[in-house]
Design a protein around this motif. Structure first.
Motif, PDB file in Angstrom:
ATOM      1  N   VAL A 100     -29.484  26.098 -16.230  1.00 48.52           N
ATOM      2  CA  VAL A 100     -28.220  25.886 -16.592  1.00 48.52           C
ATOM      3  C   VAL A 100     -27.371  27.300 -16.951  1.00 48.52           C
ATOM      4  N   ASN A 101     -28.338  28.196 -17.682  1.00 50.12           N
ATOM      5  CA  ASN A 101     -27.644  29.474 -17.716  1.00 50.12           C
ATOM      6  C   ASN A 101     -27.464  30.380 -16.666  1.00 50.12           C
ATOM      7  N   MET A 141     -21.984  31.564 -12.196  1.00 49.80           N
ATOM      8  CA  MET A 141     -21.378  31.321 -11.267  1.00 49.80           C
ATOM      9  C   MET A 141     -19.890  30.394 -11.344  1.00 49.80           C
ATOM     10  N   LEU A 142     -19.796  29.519 -12.324  1.00 48.96           N
ATOM     11  CA  LEU A 142     -19.062  28.760 -12.399  1.00 48.96           C
ATOM     12  C   LEU A 142     -17.838  29.275 -13.369  1.00 48.96           C
ATOM     13  N   GLY A 143     -18.064  30.360 -13.706  1.00 49.69           N
ATOM     14  CA  GLY A 143     -16.993  31.101 -14.702  1.00 49.69           C
ATOM     15  C   GLY A 143     -17.267  31.156 -16.064  1.00 49.69           C
TER      16      GLY A 143
END
Length: 229
Positions: free
Chosen positions: A76-77, A82-84
């Motif tokens: 997740v981290n 990458m998703l801001g």
């Protein structure tokens, strides 16, 4: 006798029960989907379901718990930037525990539900279709109710094992019954007393569960030949 730790143990018991019930709900959904996939005509669906049950039943529960909690947190981290999203994300131990146990026992319930579906006479489905019911109506009104009666012993056995398996959530820091018992044992240096108390609480859970499933079995047997004997 418990040096004032009884309220702490009861709070841990509530967490353990919440984990068990939440996990059972997830396991029941996965088990039903897995059983339907195994009984479907789709080779892909059967292959996915077969891989799921084989892998899950072949890997120890503790290993899966650590993989989901630590591996999932790492994944997740890694994706979040990458998703801001720049802040560090902590996976909640309760969520990780429930998802892991539910995922594990979904594989076991898949086999229990598959066997229960096969135990329903095929003529029941054919009769429903002959009366003009759609396949979905036949599933919900005829097949599932009868399947549940056949699956109840398997659900009962898996639930009893699931309740005891919730103890593994203590390794990821969830303040459940086992964790509270360890803390009390370490503080008082009386491990026998507190682990015995923990064992007795688990025994209460399983004993009450057996009474409930015995009642449910009698209720579902009403109107059947077994229920009339």
């Amino acid at each position: 006798m418990l040096h004032g730790f009884l309220p702490s143990l009861l709070q841990g018991s509530a967490v353990t029960l919440a984990v068990a019930l939440s996990s059972l709900a997830i396991a029941a959904v996965l088990g039903l989907l897995g059983a339907l996939a195994k009984l479907s005509r789709s080779r892909l669906a059967r292959g996915v379901a077969g891989t799921y049950t084989t892998l899950i039943r072949g890997v120890p529960d503790l290993v899966l718990m650590l993989l989901v909690f630590y591996g999932g947190q790492l994944a997740v981290n890694s994706v979040a930037p990458m998703l801001g999203y720049e802040d560090y994300i902590d996976i909640d131990p309760f969520v990780a525990g429930v998802l892991t146990i539910g995922f594990i026992f979904g594989a076991y319930l898949t086999e229990a539900f598959r066997g229960a579906f096969l135990a329903v006479p095929p003529g029941q489905r054919e009769a429903g279709l002959a009366f003009g019911m759609s396949p979905r109506q036949v599933l919900w009104r005829i097949t599932l109710p009868q399947m549940l009666r056949h699956a109840l012993p398997g659900i009962s056995n898996n639930w009893l094992v699931l309740v005891k398996s919730t103890a593994i959530v203590s390794v990821i820091g969830l303040s459940d019954l086992m964790t509270r018992g360890k803390q009390a044992a370490g503080t008082t240096r009386e491990p026998f007393t507190f682990f015995l108390a923990v064992g007795l609480i688990y025994l209460v859970f399983t004993s009450v569960s057996e009474l409930f499933f015995a009642w449910a079995q009698r209720r579902l047997a009403i109107g059947t030949r077994a229920g009339k004997l």
